[in-house]
Design an enzyme around this catalytic site. Structure first.
Site, PDB file in Angstrom:
ATOM      1  CG  ASN A 285      29.888 -77.814  -1.062  1.00  0.00           C
ATOM      2  OD1 ASN A 285      29.389 -76.695  -0.864  1.00  0.00           O
ATOM      3  ND2 ASN A 285      29.495 -78.878  -0.386  1.00  0.00           N
TER       4      ASN A 285
ATOM      5  CG  ASN B 207      32.077 -69.641   3.855  1.00  0.00           C
ATOM      6  OD1 ASN B 207      33.252 -69.882   4.101  1.00  0.00           O
ATOM      7  ND2 ASN B 207      31.079 -70.066   4.630  1.00  0.00           N
TER       8      ASN B 207
ATOM      9  N   GLY C 170      26.087 -65.518   3.709  1.00  0.00           N
ATOM     10  CA  GLY C 170      27.135 -65.063   2.788  1.00  0.00           C
ATOM     11  C   GLY C 170      28.450 -64.699   3.447  1.00  0.00           C
TER      12      GLY C 170
ATOM     13  CE  LYS D 216      18.443 -80.287  -9.654  1.00  0.00           C
ATOM     14  NZ  LYS D 216      18.733 -80.578  -8.294  1.00  0.00           N
TER      15      LYS D 216
ATOM     16  CG  HIS E 146      29.823 -80.450   4.555  1.00  0.00           C
ATOM     17  ND1 HIS E 146      28.476 -80.252   4.308  1.00  0.00           N
ATOM     18  CD2 HIS E 146      29.887 -81.275   5.635  1.00  0.00           C
ATOM     19  CE1 HIS E 146      27.766 -80.926   5.185  1.00  0.00           C
ATOM     20  NE2 HIS E 146      28.595 -81.560   5.992  1.00  0.00           N
TER      21      HIS E 146
ATOM     22  CG  MET F  49      21.238 -74.186   1.971  1.00  0.00           C
ATOM     23  SD  MET F  49      22.419 -75.484   2.451  1.00  0.00           S
ATOM     24  CE  MET F  49      23.193 -74.775   3.897  1.00  0.00           C
ATOM     25  NE  ARG F  50      17.213 -73.674  -5.351  1.00  0.00           N
ATOM     26  CZ  ARG F  50      16.014 -74.087  -5.728  1.00  0.00           C
ATOM     27  NH1 ARG F  50      15.877 -75.173  -6.468  1.00  0.00           N
ATOM     28  NH2 ARG F  50      14.945 -73.420  -5.391  1.00  0.00           N
TER      29      ARG F  50
HETATM   30  C1  GAR Z   1      28.593 -72.628   5.820  1.00  0.00           C
HETATM   31  O1  GAR Z   1      28.830 -73.014   7.156  1.00  0.00           O
HETATM   32  C2  GAR Z   1      28.773 -73.801   4.883  1.00  0.00           C
HETATM   33  O2  GAR Z   1      29.769 -74.688   5.308  1.00  0.00           O
HETATM   34  C3  GAR Z   1      27.417 -74.446   4.940  1.00  0.00           C
HETATM   35  O3  GAR Z   1      26.523 -73.368   4.904  1.00  0.00           O
HETATM   36  C4  GAR Z   1      27.113 -72.268   5.626  1.00  0.00           C
HETATM   37  C5  GAR Z   1      26.940 -71.023   4.810  1.00  0.00           C
HETATM   38  O4  GAR Z   1      27.333 -69.908   5.556  1.00  0.00           O
HETATM   39  N1  GAR Z   1      27.191 -75.347   3.845  1.00  0.00           N
HETATM   40  C6  GAR Z   1      26.590 -76.520   3.978  1.00  0.00           C
HETATM   41  O5  GAR Z   1      26.122 -76.928   5.020  1.00  0.00           O
HETATM   42  C7  GAR Z   1      26.530 -77.325   2.688  1.00  0.00           C
HETATM   43  N2  GAR Z   1      26.072 -78.646   2.941  1.00  0.00           N
HETATM   44  P1  GAR Z   1      27.492 -68.494   4.872  1.00  0.00           P
HETATM   45  O6  GAR Z   1      26.201 -68.214   4.097  1.00  0.00           O
HETATM   46  O7  GAR Z   1      27.678 -67.532   5.998  1.00  0.00           O
HETATM   47  O8  GAR Z   1      28.683 -68.559   3.965  1.00  0.00           O
END
Ligand code: GAR
Length: 208
Positions: A107, A14, A12, A65, A109, A90-91
């Site tokens: 999103n 982000n 979390g 789902k 990435h 992650m879904r």
């Molecule tokens: C982040 O690095 C985001 O870019 C990645 O998950 C992490 C979550 O971090 N997302 C992916 O890989 C999506 N395909 P956080 O929980 O600390 O925000």
């Protein structure tokens, strides 16, 4: 003021960056809801500390789902959510979900898409040996890590970088890039032309 929901599954950071940007006024929105699909994820404690309403819903508690997503959509409607921010959720959302919130789901990435899609963007780029990777913020469409790109920022991989040091660099960029991309949309500065997104900034001016 537009209402934002963050959907997250893990740490979390982000989520915290979005919450910070809202608090300091650089992102002009209301953080109305966190939806988390992992019962003990760190992001839940962060939301509680920030005073943000939290919905915890685990896939295995739902028969299908469709059932899982219907419950989430119902709550999003109750909270009058305008924009959805995926932050390590992650879904994969179903096409029906994506259509319901067309061009209103973001999103982030941790690579320069379309390279290194999927769940291990940082590690995959590091192991591949690329010299430059980065971060992408994009709108979500019906394909994985595929929708039109709002902002990208590069991150150099130095010879002395480790996976851990690269992760830190990527996360630092994520935390500033994500709020900026969302604010561009909130300010009406985003024009979608098929796959291309034009941001209303003058040539030569950085968008972030
Ligand atoms: C982040 O690095 C985001 O870019 C990645 O998950 C992490 C979550 O971090 N997302 C992916 O890989 C999506 N395909 P956080 O929980 O600390 O925000």
């Amino acid at each position: 003021m537009q209402n934002i929901a963050v959907l997250a599954s893990g740490n979390g950071t982000n989520f915290a960056a979005i919450a910070r940007a809202i608090k300091k006024g650089s992102l002009k929105a209301t953080l109305a809801l966190l939806v988390c699909d992992v019962a003990n994820a760190k992001v839940i404690a962060r939301a509680k500390r920030a005073g943000v309403k939290t919905m915890v819903i685990q896939g295995r508690e739902c028969a299908t789902k469709n059932d899982f997503e219907t419950k989430i959509i119902q709550r999003l409607k109750e909270e009058k959510i305008d924009l959805i921010i995926l932050a390590g959720f992650m879904r994969i959302l179903s096409p029906e979900f994506v259509r319901e919130y067309k061009n209103r789901i973001f999103n982030i990435h941790p690579s320069l898409l379309p390279s290194f899609k999927g769940t291990h963007g940082i590690k995959d780029a590091f192991e591949y040996g690329v010299k430059i990777t980065g971060v992408t913020v994009h709108l979500v469409d019906e394909e994985l890590d595929h929708g039109p790109i709002i902002l990208q920022e590069k991150v150099k991989i130095e010879e002395n970088d480790t996976l851990e040091s690269l992760e830190k660099k990527i996360h630092r960029v994520e935390h500033s890039l994500y709020p900026k991309a969302v604010q561009l949309l909130l300010e009406g500065k985003i024009t979608i032309q098929g796959r291309k997104i034009l941001t209303a900034t003058r040539p030569g001016q950085p968008t972030h």
